[in-house]
Write an enzyme that holds these catalytic residues in place. Structure first.
Site, PDB file in Angstrom:
ATOM      1  N   ASP A 223     -41.797  78.141  24.055  1.00 31.17           N
ATOM      2  CA  ASP A 223     -42.879  77.374  24.679  1.00 31.17           C
ATOM      3  C   ASP A 223     -43.666  78.188  25.697  1.00 31.17           C
ATOM      4  O   ASP A 223     -44.698  77.738  26.188  1.00 31.17           O
ATOM      5  CB  ASP A 223     -42.291  76.170  25.424  1.00 31.17           C
ATOM      6  CG  ASP A 223     -41.981  75.017  24.499  1.00 31.17           C
ATOM      7  OD1 ASP A 223     -42.539  74.983  23.394  1.00 31.17           O
ATOM      8  OD2 ASP A 223     -41.169  74.165  24.880  1.00 31.17           O
TER       9      ASP A 223
HETATM   10  C1  BGC Z   1     -39.758  76.012  30.073  1.00 33.31           C
HETATM   11  C2  BGC Z   1     -39.410  75.919  28.614  1.00 33.31           C
HETATM   12  C3  BGC Z   1     -39.657  74.539  28.126  1.00 33.31           C
HETATM   13  C4  BGC Z   1     -41.043  74.058  28.497  1.00 33.31           C
HETATM   14  C5  BGC Z   1     -41.151  72.610  28.079  1.00 33.31           C
HETATM   15  C6  BGC Z   1     -41.156  75.520  30.326  1.00 33.31           C
HETATM   16  O1  BGC Z   1     -41.429  75.564  31.686  1.00 33.31           O
HETATM   17  O2  BGC Z   1     -39.607  77.341  30.503  1.00 33.31           O
HETATM   18  O3  BGC Z   1     -38.063  76.265  28.407  1.00 33.31           O
HETATM   19  O4  BGC Z   1     -39.502  74.491  26.737  1.00 33.31           O
HETATM   20  O5  BGC Z   1     -41.288  74.210  29.863  1.00 33.31           O
HETATM   21  O6  BGC Z   1     -42.160  71.921  28.580  1.00 33.31           O
HETATM   22  C1  NOJ Z   2     -36.752  74.325  25.822  1.00 36.05           C
HETATM   23  C2  NOJ Z   2     -37.483  73.405  24.915  1.00 36.05           C
HETATM   24  O1  NOJ Z   2     -36.878  72.144  24.904  1.00 36.05           O
HETATM   25  C3  NOJ Z   2     -37.535  73.936  23.518  1.00 36.05           C
HETATM   26  O2  NOJ Z   2     -38.321  73.101  22.713  1.00 36.05           O
HETATM   27  C4  NOJ Z   2     -38.067  75.336  23.535  1.00 36.05           C
HETATM   28  O3  NOJ Z   2     -38.027  75.794  22.211  1.00 36.05           O
HETATM   29  C5  NOJ Z   2     -37.262  76.225  24.443  1.00 36.05           C
HETATM   30  N1  NOJ Z   2     -37.224  75.649  25.755  1.00 36.05           N
HETATM   31  C6  NOJ Z   2     -37.817  77.638  24.520  1.00 36.05           C
HETATM   32  O4  NOJ Z   2     -39.027  77.682  25.203  1.00 36.05           O
END
Ligand code: BGC
Ligand code: NOJ
Length: 825
Positions: A487
Site C-alpha cells: 500500500d
Molecule cells: C501502512 C500499510 C497499510 C496502509 C493501509 C499504511 O500507512 O503502512 O501497512 O496497508 O496504511 O491503509
Molecule cells: C497492511 C494492509 O492491510 C495490507 O492490505 C497491505 O497489503 C499491507 N499492509 C502492505 O502494505
C-alpha cells in the site's frame, strides 16, 4: 545468551498462554466472540466490545494510545477494609499476592489474590449469543470472615466509535440510561433512529449502582481511584448526558473457605421498529430479559462455556500434526489456526493497533485471510467470498474495503489497487479445493451491491483476470494503480502535501508507466489456478446453470495471457540476480541494482518464485539466494534493501517511514512466507525451514519476551528490520495476513498436505533434520491419518500407500470415511 525476564509461558494441554506478570512489555490481548458480538481483552482486562462493526456499533468505550496505556475496560474493584484491588492488577495497580491471566481459545481467565481473597474472572462470549459473560468467583482463603465491597465498571460508548471521540458538543447531551433491578441499560439515541440498546447485568441483588461517570469517578480522580470505590459508597447516580457508565455495587460476606459466583453479563439487543418501547421513553426489555434468563446461573454459564470449548475442540481437530517438536506443534495445532479465525473475523479492523474506526474489511486482506480459515468453517468462508465479490465493479476493479455491518464498499478509500481483483481467484480456488463445492461459481453476485446487476461468481473471476490484462503498461506488465499489495508504493501519487492521504491521492496517472512485478507474479500464480479451474469445468465438473461459457476456450485464452506475462517478466522484469520490483511513473526501474536505495524488494521475489518464472533459466534459484544475501537478518527477511533514507516524491509512503520500519525495510512478516513457498517449490527445505522458524512466534518466544514486546503467541505484522533503531521489536500484532500465510505455508508446503479438487496432494518440503510425523486431516467427509517418513530428504515423494494399497502420483483420491496413508520420501 543473556537470561531475559519472562512474562509467561505456553500451556499446550489447555491451549492457553499463561501470563504471570501483569506488567507485560505491551498489553497482551485476546479476542472473545466468534460471530456478531466481539470483545478485545488485554491481560489486565482492558479493551472493549462491539457488535459486528467496531466503528458503527461500539458498545463500550476505549481510549487508544492513552496514558497509562490500555486505559479502560471491564473492571472489578474489590474493597477489603482499606485495601482496594483488582483481579487483573489494573487499574488500581495494588500489588497482588498472586496474578495470572490465561488467554485461551475465545476466552480469558484472570485471577488475582490479595490478603486471603481470590478473585477469578472468566470472560467469554457464548456461541450464538450477543453478550459477554464475566463470571467472577470470589473465594475466601483466609481464616477470618471477609466483608467485601464489590464494584463493577463498564463505560458506554455512544455507539459510533468515531463520533464518540470527536463530537463532544453533541455527545455530552445525548447519553441516556435506565435502571431496573440489577440491570443497567444504555439507550443513548434509542429515542430516535437506533433500534438497539445494551445492558450490563449481574445475577445477584445489588446494594447500589452508578451510571454517571463523573459522579462515580470524580472529576479529579481516575480509574485507579474512583471516589465511589475509595469511599466504599455508590452514589446511585442516574446519567443524563455527559458520560454514561454502568457500575454495580454488591456487599459480599464470605466465611473462611467460602466462595461465591457472580455472573455479570454485557449484552446487546435489537428491536423491531414497532416494538421499541413498552411505554413512552421506556425501552422494551423483553429480549434482554430472555437473554439474561439464558445465562443467569453458574450452571448455565458453565454449560455455555463447555459448548465453546467443544466448538474449539472440533475446529482444531480438522488439522492436527504430531512432529514431536512442541514449538512447531503448538503453533500449527493451536495458535496459528486461532489467529487465522481472528483475522478472518476482523480483517484489519480492530486490534490494539487498529482503532476499529479507520478500516473495515479489506478486499485483498479478507481473500487472503480465507486461505487460513476455509478448512475451519467452509460455509462462513463461502458467504465471505460472496460478500467480497459483491463489492466489485463491472470492469473487475473493486472497492478496497467494505464495512462489515453494511457490507457496502467504503467510498472514502474507493478502489484502484490493481492487485485486488486477483485475490478473488486466490480465495475462491482455495474454497473449492477444500470443499469440492463448485456450485459457488453459480451464485448470482451483484456489482457494487446494486440489485439487478447480478452475474455468476465465475463471471466475477473472469473479469478479475481481465482487469489485469486490460491494464498493462509499456512493458506488458500490470499497471500498479494506486498501489499493489504494498500500500505504500504509491507510484502515481506525487504528494508534497502532508494533508493528503498516500492511499487515496492519485495526482497523476494519465500516461503513467508505473508497472508492478508483484502483480505480474500474482497474476501468473492465480492465472494458472484459473486455467486449471477452467479445465476442470470443461471436463464437466460443473454444469453452469446461470450462464454459458466455453471453458476450454477460456482456459486457452487465459493460458496465453499467463504465458505472455511470463515472457514479459523474463524480458523486462529480471535484473540479473533478482526480479525487479516495479517501473515508476516515468518507466524507470525500481528494485534494481542500478538504484541507489531499495535495490531489491521481497514482494516480487516471493511472487515470481511462487510463479516459478524462469526457473529453467536459474532465475528462481538466483532470486532466492539474493533474498538470503540481501534481505535476511537475524529476525527474518526485510522488505527491501538498502532502506530508503529520504523521502522520494515519486515513490510515496514507502519512503516516509524511517529506516527499518513497516514498508521501508521492516520485516513485514506477511511476505516472508511468499519466499518460503518459493523455497519449497524449489525443493530447498533447509532454507524454507530456517526462514520459517525465524518468524514463528514460539521460536522467538523465549529469546524475545522483552525485545519483541508484543504477544509471543501470535504473529505480528511487522518486526523492526536490521536498519531500525531496535531490530527485533514487533508491532501491529494479531490482525495481519501473516496468520493465513504462515498457515498456508506450513500446512500445505512444509508439511505438504494440500487440498486439491480431487483429493489431497502430498508434497512436503522439509529440513534434512525432519523426523517422521503424522497429520490428522479431516477433509470433506473423510478423515485421513497421514504419516510421512522423510528419510533425510528435503523434497520428493517416493511412495504413497492408501489403506495399505500403493497409489501412483501424489494425490490421494478423495473418498469419504477413515483412511490411513503412509508416505515415504
Ligand atoms: C501502512 C500499510 C497499510 C496502509 C493501509 C499504511 O500507512 O503502512 O501497512 O496497508 O496504511 O491503509
Ligand atoms: C497492511 C494492509 O492491510 C495490507 O492490505 C497491505 O497489503 C499491507 N499492509 C502492505 O502494505
Amino acid at each position: 545468551m543473556e537470561q531475559q525476564k519472562r512474562y509467561g509461558h505456553f500451556d499446550d494441554q489447555h491451549r492457553e498462554y499463561v501470563i504471570t506478570d501483569p506488567q507485560t512489555p505491551w498489553p497482551w490481548i485476546n479476542y472473545l466472540g466468534n460471530e456478531d458480538f466481539f470483545s478485545l481483552i488485554s491481560n489486565t482486562a482492558g479493551g472493549y466490545s462491539f457488535y459486528k462493526d467496531a466503528k458503527f456499533r461500539r458498545i463500550t468505550r476505549y481510549r487508544y494510545n492513552n496514558v497509562p496505556m490500555d486505559n479502560g475496560g471491564r473492571y472489578f474493584y474489590i474493597k477489603d477494609g482499606d485495601t482496594v484491588w483488582n483481579p487483573g492488577w489494573k487499574p488500581c495497580k495494588t500489588p497482588l499476592d498472586f496474578y495470572e491471566c490465561r488467554h485461551g481459545m475465545s476466552y480469558t481467565r484472570i485471577t488475582g489474590k490479595k490478603n486471603g481473597v481470590e478473585a477469578s474472572v472468566l470472560f467469554f462470549v457464548p456461541l450464538k449469543k450477543w453478550a459477554e459473560v464475566q463470571k467472577l468467583t470470589l473465594k475466601n482463603e483466609s481464616n477470618e470472615v471477609k466483608n467485601l465491597k464489590l464494584f463493577s465498571f463498564e463505560e458506554w460508548c455512544l455507539w459510533n466509535a468515531a463520533t464518540d471521540m470527536e463530537n463532544f458538543q453533541r455527545n455530552f447531551s445525548t447519553g441516556e440510561v435506565e435502571i431496573e433491578g440489577s440491570t443497567i441499560y444504555h439507550k443513548t439515541e434509542y429515542r430516535e433512529r437506533r433500534n438497539h440498546y445494551a445492558f450490563y447485568h449481574v445475577n445477584a441483588p445489588i446494594q447500589g449502582f452508578d451510571t454517571d461517570r463523573e459522579t462515580f469517578v470524580g472529576l479529579y480522580n481516575e480509574f485507579a481511584d474512583p471516589q465511589a470505590v475509595m469511599e466504599g459508597k455508590p452514589r446511585n447516580s442516574h446519567a443524563h448526558g455527559w458520560s454514561p457508565i454502568a457500575s454495580h455495587y454488591i456487599e459480599v460476606t464470605l466465611q473462611p473457605g467460602e466462595s461465591k459466583d457472580f455472573v455479570f453479563l454485557l449484552g446487546y439487543i435489537e428491536n423491531e421498529q414497532d416494538e421499541k418501547f413498552e411505554a413512552p421513553q421506556v425501552i422494551n426489555k423483553d429480549k434482554a430479559h430472555a437473554l439474561i434468563a439464558e445465562l443467569d446461573t453458574t450452571e448455565k454459564v458453565d454449560k455455555a462455556f463447555a459448548e465453546l470449548c467443544e466448538y474449539w475442540d472440533a475446529l482444531l481437530n480438522i488439522y492436527k500434526v504430531r512432529t514431536g517438536n512442541d514449538k512447531l506443534d503448538r503453533m500449527v495445532n493451536i495458535w496459528n489456526q486461532y489467529q487465522c479465525m481472528v483475522t478472518f473475523n476482523f480483517s484489519r479492523s480492530a486490534s490494539f493497533f487498529e482503532s476499529g474506526v479507520g478500516r473495515g474489511m479489506g478486499f485483498r486482506d479478507s481473500n487472503q485471510d480465507l486461505v487460513g480459515f476455509v478448512h475451519q468453517i467452509p460455509p462462513r468462508a463461502r458467504q465471505r467470498i460472496i460478500d467480497i465479490a459483491s463489492t466489485q465493479f463491472p470492469d473487475g476493479g473493486c472497492y478496497h474495503q467494505y464495512q462489515p455491518l453494511t457490507k457496502r464498499g467504503n467510498n472514502d478509500i474507493g478502489g484502484g489497487f490493481n492487485d485486488d481483483p486477483c485475490w478473488l481467484i486466490f480465495g475462491t480456488v482455495a474454497y473449492i479445493k477444500e470443499t469440492g463445492d463448485f456450485s459457488i461459481l453459480d451464485e448470482m453476485v451483484p456489482f457494487d451491491n446494486q440489485p439487478g446487476s447480478e452475474v455468476t461468481l465465475f463471471e466475477h473471476l473472469k473479469i478479475s483476470m481481465d482487469h489485469v490484462i486490460k491494464n498493462l503498461g509499456p512493458h506488458m506488465l500490470p499497471l500498479i494503480g494506486r498501489a499493489d499489495w504494498n500500500d505504500c508504493l504509491n507510484l502515481n501519487c506525487f504528494s508534497w502535501d502532508p494533508n493528503e492521504s498516500f492511499q487515496t491521492t492519485e495526482n497523476v496517472s494519465e500516461g503513467t508507466k508505473a508497472e508492478s512485478l508483484m502483480i505480474a507474479g500474482l497474476f501468473v500464480v492465480t492465472g494458472k489456478d484459473y486455467v486449471a479451474l477452467c479445465k476442470k469445468l470443461a471436463n464437466g465438473q460443473w454444469s453452469m446453470v446461470n450462464g454459458q461459457c466455453d471453458f476450454s476456450a477460456e482456459a486457452e485464452r487465459m493460458q496465453a495471457a499467463v504465458d505472455a506475462m511470463i515472457d514479459a517478466v523474463k524480458k523486462h522484469g529480471w535484473d540479473g540476480e533478482w526480479y525487479l520490483r516495479a517501473y515508476d511513473f516515468y518507466g524507470r526501474k525500481i528494485g534494481s541494482n542500478e538504484c541507489e536505495e531499495g535495490k531489491i524488494f521481497i514482494e516480487s521475489q516471493g511472487w515470481c518464485t511462487m510463479a516459478e518464472i524462469g526457473a529453467e533459466d536459474g532465475m528462481v534459484a538466483k532470486s532466492l539466494d539474493s533474498c538470503k544475501k540481501y534481505l535476511e537478518c537475524e529476525h527474518g527477511m526485510v522488505l527491501n534493501n538498502p532502506a530508503f533514507t529520504k523521502y522520494i516524491y515519486e515513490y510515496g509512503e514507502i519512503s516516509s517511514y524511517p529506516e527499518g520500519y513497516k514498508e521501508n525495510a521492516g520485516i513485514f512478516c506477511h511476505n516472508n512466507p511468499w519466499v518460503i513457498i518459493g523455497e519449497c517449490l524449489a525443493g530447498r527445505g533447509n532454507d524454507a525451514w530456517s526462514h520459517y522458524a525465524k518468524i514463528l512466534p514460539s521460536y522467538v518466544e523465549e529469546k524475545y519476551q522483552t525485545l519483541h514486546k508484543v504477544e509471543p503467541y501470535v504473529n505480528c505484522q511487522m518486526v523492526a528490520g536490521k536498519d531500525a533503531f531496535k531490530p527485533g521489536e514487533g508491532k501491529n500484532s494479531w490482525l495481519t495476513g501473516t496468520a493465513a500465510w504462515m498457515w498456508y505455508t506450513v500446512s500445505e508446503f512444509i508439511l505438504g498436505i494440500k487440498p486439491d479438487y480431487d483429493g489431497i496432494r502430498i508434497d512436503p518440503c522439509l529440513p534434512e533434520t525432519a523426523t517422521d510425523y503424522t497429520v490428522q486431516r479431516k477433509f470433506r467427509e473423510a478423515d485421513y491419518e497421514i504419516t510421512i517418513h522423510p528419510n533425510g530428504q528435503q523434497k520428493g515423494v517416493k511412495t504413497i500407500t492408501l489403506d495399505g494399497q500403493p497409489i501412483s502420483g501424489t494425490v490421494i483420491p478423495y473418498s469419504p470415511g477413515k483412511h490411513i496413508v503412509e508416505v515415504t520420501m
